[in-house]
Structure formats: structure tokens, C-alpha cells
Motif scaffolding. Structure first.
Motif, PDB file in Angstrom:
ATOM      1  N   PRO A  46       0.829  -1.208   0.000  1.00 29.54           N
ATOM      2  CA  PRO A  46       0.000   0.000   0.000  1.00 29.54           C
ATOM      3  C   PRO A  46       0.863   1.257   0.000  1.00 29.54           C
ATOM      4  CG  PRO A  46      -0.739  -1.568   1.665  1.00 29.54           C
ATOM      5  CD  PRO A  46       0.573  -2.064   1.161  1.00 29.54           C
ATOM      6  N   PRO A  47       0.279   2.419  -0.337  1.00 28.16           N
ATOM      7  CA  PRO A  47       1.053   3.661  -0.334  1.00 28.16           C
ATOM      8  C   PRO A  47       1.797   3.870   0.974  1.00 28.16           C
ATOM      9  CG  PRO A  47      -1.077   4.035  -1.341  1.00 28.16           C
ATOM     10  CD  PRO A  47      -1.116   2.634  -0.801  1.00 28.16           C
ATOM     11  N   GLY A  48       3.055   4.342   0.839  1.00 29.66           N
ATOM     12  CA  GLY A  48       3.902   4.546   2.002  1.00 29.66           C
ATOM     13  C   GLY A  48       5.366   4.420   1.624  1.00 29.66           C
ATOM     14  N   LEU A  49       6.228   4.487   2.624  1.00 32.74           N
ATOM     15  CA  LEU A  49       7.668   4.386   2.437  1.00 32.74           C
ATOM     16  C   LEU A  49       8.146   3.053   2.992  1.00 32.74           C
ATOM     17  CD1 LEU A  49       9.996   6.176   1.351  1.00 32.74           C
ATOM     18  CD2 LEU A  49      10.398   6.891   3.719  1.00 32.74           C
ATOM     19  N   TYR A  50       8.944   2.347   2.205  1.00 29.02           N
ATOM     20  CA  TYR A  50       9.394   1.010   2.588  1.00 29.02           C
ATOM     21  C   TYR A  50      10.903   0.874   2.387  1.00 29.02           C
ATOM     22  CZ  TYR A  50       4.427  -0.029   2.340  1.00 29.02           C
ATOM     23  OH  TYR A  50       3.067  -0.009   2.537  1.00 29.02           O
ATOM     24  N   GLY A  51      11.486   0.012   3.193  1.00 31.21           N
ATOM     25  CA  GLY A  51      12.897  -0.301   3.067  1.00 31.21           C
ATOM     26  C   GLY A  51      13.107  -1.755   2.712  1.00 31.21           C
ATOM     27  N   MET A  52      14.152  -2.017   1.956  1.00 30.40           N
ATOM     28  CA  MET A  52      14.610  -3.370   1.663  1.00 30.40           C
ATOM     29  C   MET A  52      16.121  -3.406   1.867  1.00 30.40           C
ATOM     30  SD  MET A  52      12.742  -4.710  -1.814  1.00 30.40           S
ATOM     31  CE  MET A  52      10.967  -4.799  -1.973  1.00 30.40           C
ATOM     32  N   VAL A  53      16.615  -4.553   2.252  1.00 33.00           N
ATOM     33  CA  VAL A  53      18.058  -4.779   2.294  1.00 33.00           C
ATOM     34  C   VAL A  53      18.331  -6.112   1.617  1.00 33.00           C
ATOM     35  CG1 VAL A  53      20.105  -5.076   3.708  1.00 33.00           C
ATOM     36  CG2 VAL A  53      18.358  -3.449   4.417  1.00 33.00           C
ATOM     37  N   ALA A  83      22.998  -4.213  -0.138  1.00 32.04           N
ATOM     38  CA  ALA A  83      22.373  -3.224  -1.009  1.00 32.04           C
ATOM     39  C   ALA A  83      21.066  -2.724  -0.408  1.00 32.04           C
ATOM     40  CB  ALA A  83      22.131  -3.811  -2.391  1.00 32.04           C
ATOM     41  N   PRO A  84      21.076  -1.576   0.264  1.00 33.33           N
ATOM     42  CA  PRO A  84      19.823  -0.980   0.757  1.00 33.33           C
ATOM     43  C   PRO A  84      18.985  -0.441  -0.405  1.00 33.33           C
ATOM     44  CG  PRO A  84      21.758  -0.080   1.890  1.00 33.33           C
ATOM     45  CD  PRO A  84      22.250  -0.821   0.687  1.00 33.33           C
ATOM     46  N   ARG A  85      17.681  -0.601  -0.294  1.00 33.16           N
ATOM     47  CA  ARG A  85      16.746  -0.105  -1.298  1.00 33.16           C
ATOM     48  C   ARG A  85      15.611   0.625  -0.590  1.00 33.16           C
ATOM     49  NH1 ARG A  85      13.104  -3.991  -5.303  1.00 33.16           N
ATOM     50  NH2 ARG A  85      12.222  -2.338  -6.617  1.00 33.16           N
ATOM     51  N   VAL A  86      15.269   1.813  -1.082  1.00 33.03           N
ATOM     52  CA  VAL A  86      14.153   2.583  -0.547  1.00 33.03           C
ATOM     53  C   VAL A  86      13.080   2.675  -1.625  1.00 33.03           C
ATOM     54  CG1 VAL A  86      13.382   4.810   0.342  1.00 33.03           C
ATOM     55  CG2 VAL A  86      15.613   3.914   1.001  1.00 33.03           C
ATOM     56  N   GLY A  96      -4.675   2.515 -13.809  1.00 34.90           N
ATOM     57  CA  GLY A  96      -5.346   1.650 -12.851  1.00 34.90           C
ATOM     58  C   GLY A  96      -4.449   1.021 -11.816  1.00 34.90           C
ATOM     59  N   GLY A  97      -3.145   1.364 -11.833  1.00 34.96           N
ATOM     60  CA  GLY A  97      -2.210   0.793 -10.873  1.00 34.96           C
ATOM     61  C   GLY A  97      -1.562   1.862 -10.016  1.00 34.96           C
ATOM     62  N   ASN A  98      -0.897   1.446  -8.942  1.00 35.32           N
ATOM     63  CA  ASN A  98      -0.220   2.367  -8.032  1.00 35.32           C
ATOM     64  C   ASN A  98       1.178   2.701  -8.547  1.00 35.32           C
ATOM     65  OD1 ASN A  98      -2.369   2.346  -6.188  1.00 35.32           O
ATOM     66  ND2 ASN A  98      -1.577   0.486  -5.210  1.00 35.32           N
ATOM     67  N   LEU A  99       1.533   3.992  -8.513  1.00 36.40           N
ATOM     68  CA  LEU A  99       2.841   4.451  -8.975  1.00 36.40           C
ATOM     69  C   LEU A  99       3.828   4.451  -7.818  1.00 36.40           C
ATOM     70  CD1 LEU A  99       4.610   5.796 -11.210  1.00 36.40           C
ATOM     71  CD2 LEU A  99       3.740   7.998 -10.359  1.00 36.40           C
ATOM     72  N   ALA A 100       5.052   3.944  -8.094  1.00 34.23           N
ATOM     73  CA  ALA A 100       6.096   3.878  -7.072  1.00 34.23           C
ATOM     74  C   ALA A 100       7.450   4.241  -7.669  1.00 34.23           C
ATOM     75  CB  ALA A 100       6.157   2.488  -6.447  1.00 34.23           C
ATOM     76  N   PHE A 101       8.338   4.726  -6.804  1.00 40.12           N
ATOM     77  CA  PHE A 101       9.709   5.055  -7.186  1.00 40.12           C
ATOM     78  C   PHE A 101      10.667   4.351  -6.230  1.00 40.12           C
ATOM     79  CE2 PHE A 101       7.000   8.557  -8.468  1.00 40.12           C
ATOM     80  CZ  PHE A 101       7.408   8.804  -9.783  1.00 40.12           C
ATOM     81  N   HIS A 102      11.879   4.022  -6.725  1.00 45.81           N
ATOM     82  CA  HIS A 102      12.831   3.343  -5.846  1.00 45.81           C
ATOM     83  C   HIS A 102      14.263   3.696  -6.213  1.00 45.81           C
ATOM     84  CE1 HIS A 102      14.606   0.081  -8.423  1.00 45.81           C
ATOM     85  NE2 HIS A 102      13.632   0.482  -9.198  1.00 45.81           N
ATOM     86  N   THR A 103      15.153   3.508  -5.251  1.00 43.43           N
ATOM     87  CA  THR A 103      16.595   3.707  -5.439  1.00 43.43           C
ATOM     88  C   THR A 103      17.345   2.620  -4.679  1.00 43.43           C
ATOM     89  OG1 THR A 103      16.332   6.110  -5.590  1.00 43.43           O
ATOM     90  CG2 THR A 103      18.539   5.286  -5.138  1.00 43.43           C
ATOM     91  N   ILE A 104      18.411   2.108  -5.302  1.00 44.18           N
ATOM     92  CA  ILE A 104      19.250   1.077  -4.681  1.00 44.18           C
ATOM     93  C   ILE A 104      20.695   1.561  -4.699  1.00 44.18           C
ATOM     94  CG2 ILE A 104      20.030  -1.315  -4.757  1.00 44.18           C
ATOM     95  CD1 ILE A 104      17.511  -1.859  -6.477  1.00 44.18           C
ATOM     96  N   VAL A 105      21.376   1.485  -3.544  1.00 42.68           N
ATOM     97  CA  VAL A 105      22.775   1.900  -3.426  1.00 42.68           C
ATOM     98  C   VAL A 105      23.583   0.711  -2.905  1.00 42.68           C
ATOM     99  CG1 VAL A 105      24.387   3.549  -2.413  1.00 42.68           C
ATOM    100  CG2 VAL A 105      22.044   4.272  -2.950  1.00 42.68           C
ATOM    101  N   PRO A 106      24.236  -0.050  -3.789  1.00 44.74           N
ATOM    102  CA  PRO A 106      24.959  -1.246  -3.357  1.00 44.74           C
ATOM    103  C   PRO A 106      26.324  -0.915  -2.753  1.00 44.74           C
ATOM    104  CG  PRO A 106      25.160  -0.991  -5.722  1.00 44.74           C
ATOM    105  CD  PRO A 106      24.255   0.114  -5.250  1.00 44.74           C
ATOM    106  N   LEU A 107      26.654  -1.584  -1.665  1.00 43.25           N
ATOM    107  CA  LEU A 107      27.963  -1.486  -1.018  1.00 43.25           C
ATOM    108  C   LEU A 107      28.689  -2.796  -1.291  1.00 43.25           C
ATOM    109  CD1 LEU A 107      26.692   0.000   2.363  1.00 43.25           C
ATOM    110  CD2 LEU A 107      27.393   1.243   0.297  1.00 43.25           C
ATOM    111  N   VAL A 108      29.797  -2.715  -2.029  1.00 42.92           N
ATOM    112  CA  VAL A 108      30.430  -3.900  -2.602  1.00 42.92           C
ATOM    113  C   VAL A 108      31.815  -4.126  -2.018  1.00 42.92           C
ATOM    114  CG1 VAL A 108      31.123  -5.040  -4.756  1.00 42.92           C
ATOM    115  CG2 VAL A 108      29.188  -3.421  -4.741  1.00 42.92           C
ATOM    116  N   ASP A 109      32.125  -5.384  -1.710  1.00 48.54           N
ATOM    117  CA  ASP A 109      33.471  -5.834  -1.318  1.00 48.54           C
ATOM    118  C   ASP A 109      33.869  -6.913  -2.315  1.00 48.54           C
ATOM    119  OD1 ASP A 109      35.796  -6.754  -0.193  1.00 48.54           O
ATOM    120  OD2 ASP A 109      34.928  -7.236   1.765  1.00 48.54           O
TER     121      ASP A 109
END
Length: 297
Positions: A46-53, A83-86, A96-109
Motif C-alpha cells: 500500500p502507499p507509504g515508504l518502505y525499506g529493503m536490504v 544493497a539498501p533499497r528505498v 489503474g495501478g499504483n505508482l512507485a519510485f525506488h533507489t538502490i545503493v549497493p555497497l560492494v566488497d
């Protein structure tokens, strides 16, 4: 989502004089982290702000030629990525669908060894930004469509073995379809097609690439889902360098392995999986462990 790229392989092969044997895209890799998606990938919240790792441990110790044979090159690549994702799911509807935006910033070793030469690199990899539209067709069936843009933000030097960026822009339209049933069949597929731009330092333009991630499993009540997941990858057009087509052979691979998901029922869930790469052509071959956590912010 460029968690791991194998750009280092190109420099390694060139250094050993066997680049023509490996062929495929520059570095034998891709901007997209193959196999990253899992169960419930196409269900927009649903609409809102979410985090992924996302967490990934990838290890490869063989290079494959166009016939699937192992090249006689001492080689080892290990990558550990967080890799955190917001994700921002807006209240806006489109088609007819919900619009969303996202960004991923990977930290690599990244650690690469070819023959007697070895290099390591740590830092921010290539950032991904994009948008998507999500539909809920029924309580069981969900889908997403969108476009991702890959930004060349990671370190790159054409003379290095260990590069955590590909030094090129890329764009990818994607489509995801998910069937979710807490007491039955669960199935997911994510289709993507990558359009690569030219690496300005090498004048190399990798060919276009088709892939799909998949997951197939069974729901064992409201919390647990278990099954198998992986990906299928195929390069569809020839590479180009300095405006000339290179008939160096296309990359391809398939991966499969066990996968499990735990849903807390309180808005967050975790998935874990292991994948083994098989049927590999013109690329490095290895295996990966993936962890993914999703939670509201």
C-alpha cells in the motif's frame, strides 16, 4: 540493480591474452544482479515508504567458453554485497495501478585473482533508480511494470582487475507477475531486457540482454513458503567496439537452487536462497547466497 558485476574478468582475460575465448558482454557480466528476485516480487505494498536490504555472497572459480568448456585460466572471484533499497509507493494511480519510485545503493566488497595477480576493492557500486506501476488483479495475482536506470557511480579503471562499476549507463524495462497463496502454489517471474550504452574508456558497447528471474514454491500456512528459484540469462545482440560489431559469442547462463520465505504477518518478511549457475557460456560460473528483508519505514 548492480550488486555484483564481473567487469574485472575483462581486464583479467586481456592481461592473459585469452579475451577472444571468453567473448560475451564486456567483463562477461551485466548491470542487473541476476537471480535477485524471489517470492512476492510483483506484489506492490500500500502507499507509504518502505525499506529493503539485499545481501549477496557470490563466488566463482571457473571461466566458460562458447561451448561451455572451462578455460585453462587460474581464476577466482568473490563478492560480498549489502544493497539498501528505498521504495516510495505514492497515492497516485496510473493506468489503474499504483505508482512507485525506488533507489538502490549497493555497497560492494570485491576480490579478484587471475594467475599471480590479485586485487580487491570496496565501495559504492553502480546505483539504480527507477519507477514502477503495480496492479492487484485478485487476492492471489499481482503484477508490476516499470523501468530501471543504472548509473555509472562505482569505481572503474580499465587497467584494474577489481572494478565495482561498469562505467556505462544502462536502462531496463521490467515486468513482474506473482501468484501468492499462503496455503498453496506460489509462483513469480520477473522479465527484463537490458539496453547498454558505450563505455567511454574502452569504446566497448555490450550487447542487449534478456533475462528472467523465477521462483516456484508452496505456502505452508501464513508464515512459510518454500521451493526453488533462479534465473535464465541470454545475450541477444553482438557487442560493439569503436563502432564495429564483434562476433565474439553471446553470454548465457541458467541458475537454480532452494529458496525459503518467512512472513511475520506484521508488515515485514525475509527470504533466503542459494543458487548454482549451470549451462554457462562465455561467462564466469559460480554460486550465490542471497538474503532479502522487506519492512515499512
Amino acid at each position: 540493480m548492480p550488486f555484483l558485476n564481473k567487469q574485472s574478468v575483462t581486464a583479467a582475460l586481456l592481461a592473459l591474452g585469452v579475451a577472444s575465448m571468453a567473448g560475451a558482454t564486456e567483463g562477461g557480466g551485466t548491470v542487473y544482479p541476476l537471480g535477485v528476485e524471489n517470492f512476492a516480487a510483483g506484489a506492490m505494498p500500500p502507499p507509504g515508504l518502505y525499506g529493503m536490504v539485499f545481501g549477496q555472497h557470490y563466488h566463482a572459480d571457473t571461466l566458460k567458453d562458447g561451448a561451455g568448456n572451462t578455460l585453462p585460466v587460474p581464476f577466482e572471484l568473490t563478492a560480498n554485497v549489502v544493497a539498501p533499497r528505498v521504495i516510495w509507493v505514492t497515492g497516485q494511480t496510473v493506468a489503474g495501478g499504483n505508482l512507485a519510485f525506488h533507489t538502490i545503493v549497493p555497497l560492494v566488497d570485491l576480490d579478484v585473482r587471475v594467475g599471480p595477480r590479485r586485487e580487491s576493492r570496496r565501495g559504492v557500486g553502480d546505483i539504480t533508480a527507477g519507477f514502477s506501476i503495480g496492479w492487484h488483479h485478485s487476492p492471489y495475482l499481482h503484477s508490476l511494470a516499470g523501468i530501471d536506470v543504472f548509473v555509472p557511480s562505482g569505481h572503474y579503471d580499465k587497467a584494474d582487475l577489481a572494478n565495482i562499476g561498469r562505467n556505462t549507463w544502462a536502462a531496463e524495462p521490467v515486468y513482474i507477475l506473482s501468484r501468492i497463496d499462503p496455503a498453496g502454489l506460489n509462483a513469480d517471474i520477473k522479465l527484463g531486457y537490458v539496453f547498454n550504452r558505450t563505455n567511454g574508456d574502452t569504446t566497448f558497447r555490450s550487447g542487449q540482454e534478456f533475462h528472467f528471474d523465477y521462483a516456484l514454491g508452496w505456502g505452508f500456512g501464513p508464515h512459510w513458503t518454500a521451493g526453488a528459484s533462479g534465473y535464465v540469462y541470454r545475450q541477444t545482440t553482438d557487442d560493439r567496439q569503436a563502432g564495429t560489431d564483434l562476433a565474439s559469442g553471446s553470454g548465457r547462463a541458467v541458475a537454480i537452487g532452494p529458496s525459503v520465505k518467512y512472513d511475520s504477518g506484521n508488515g515485514w518478511f525475509v527470504t533466503a536462497k542459494w543458487q548454482k549457475e549451470v549451462a554457462v557460456r562465455n561467462r564466469a560460473a559460480g554460486s550465490a547466497v542471497w538474503l532479502k528483508a522487506v519492512f515499512p519505514l
